[in-house]
Design a protein around this motif. Sequence first.
Motif, PDB file in Angstrom:
ATOM      1  N   LYS A   1       1.047  -1.118   0.014  1.00 55.92           N
ATOM      2  CA  LYS A   1       0.026   0.107  -0.091  1.00 55.92           C
ATOM      3  C   LYS A   1       0.975   1.382  -0.073  1.00 55.92           C
ATOM      4  N   PRO A   2       0.311   2.275  -0.405  1.00 58.16           N
ATOM      5  CA  PRO A   2       1.148   3.640  -0.444  1.00 58.16           C
ATOM      6  C   PRO A   2       1.579   4.146   1.150  1.00 58.16           C
TER       7      PRO A   2
ATOM      8  N   SER B   1       5.231   6.327  -4.562  1.00 56.82           N
ATOM      9  CA  SER B   1       4.004   6.104  -5.360  1.00 56.82           C
ATOM     10  C   SER B   1       3.524   5.076  -5.504  1.00 56.82           C
TER      11      SER B   1
ATOM     12  N   SER C   1       0.753   2.432  -5.995  1.00 59.56           N
ATOM     13  CA  SER C   1      -0.703   2.370  -6.337  1.00 59.56           C
ATOM     14  C   SER C   1      -1.516   1.748  -5.360  1.00 59.56           C
TER      15      SER C   1
ATOM     16  N   ASN D   1      -4.183   0.065  -5.724  1.00 62.62           N
ATOM     17  CA  ASN D   1      -4.754  -0.966  -6.217  1.00 62.62           C
ATOM     18  C   ASN D   1      -3.777  -1.837  -7.204  1.00 62.62           C
ATOM     19  N   ARG D   2      -2.510  -1.986  -6.593  1.00 61.91           N
ATOM     20  CA  ARG D   2      -1.512  -2.353  -7.239  1.00 61.91           C
ATOM     21  C   ARG D   2      -1.651  -3.996  -7.452  1.00 61.91           C
TER      22      ARG D   2
END
Length: 357
Positions: free
Chosen positions: A240-241, A246, A248, A250-251
């Motif tokens: 998570k961020p 940077s 995403s 939604n990676r």
Amino acid sequence: MAIDDILQKAQEGNGLLLEETKFLFEKLVDLDEASHIAAELKSEQKGDLATLYTCLYITNSCLNNCGYCGYRSSNKNLERITLSSKQIAEEAKAIKDLGVSNVILIGATIQEEKYRDLIIEGTRSLLELDLIPWIEFENLSPETLKQISDVGADHFVLFQETYDKGKYERVHRGNSLKNDYDARLRKVDEAVASGFSNINIGALLGLNGDYISEIVGLYYHAKRLQEKGANVCISVPTLKPAPGLSISPNRVSDFDIEKSYTILRLALPDASLALSGREGEELRNRLFPIVDQIGSGGVPNPGGRTIYKEAYQKGDTQFTLSDKRPPREVTQYLATLGIEVTPRGEWGSKRRLNLKF
């Protein structure tokens, strides 16, 4: 080998072989039937129960420089905090007030001698409040692990993060205390030898793009620990961020997350599954019937509930949480699913499987 045959076998509750597990992950595109079976297995193995857990961070000072973490040593914008024993006790009281009983005592990595006593005293503080400590530190010696176990802790948490050894070494290159893949695996074994009977392992999905290799690694690791007599809990949180990064949110797709949890339940129905607040509310709602350990009320920064609440609110954090519902709201939603929150959920199951790999 056919999907229907594997799902029928999984429904019997005796787990799956490794090749069946891999085949499902590669070929399964419709999760409806598999998720239904996984929910039935969870109910059979664990009952219609769930346990809430949260984290209590004692420090964000770190010697490591993992590029995906807000605590990385190169992050010069982060206010570095190490709590005192008294401040740890205050955080523990705040967690008690939330109604969460299981607390991961956790922190970034510094020299053992700089936080050893804080960890031991923090463990005592949790136990005095009738909270259940889960210990998550990567560099504690066997002697310290034994002492923490003797104090009364029985749960140890350490994620391998990725079971791809080459990837692990690349992303941790230059880390002074985290660059040895095999040493990290051994640390979990040291915890078992030191008296911890409950072990939580995990892979950080998104760190390595090959999700199948992570599921295989978790499968092997869980079976090996069970052979040592440990009760095993498995986590598959996602990248998570974090401040200054940077990444995403939604990676990793929701489908791949849901598939990972579903197949792990089918393959290892006797293991516990833990679901982090990193994931979104809708996804977590779908997964609640499958998992039995649920993260809630998380504050990924030291003192974020008490003395350093403002630092946390301005964004000084290890990573971002997606599901920020308070524990009481999560408990109320679980009740609509017929799931009762129990303060002391057991890892492991009513029966121990004995499958070949």
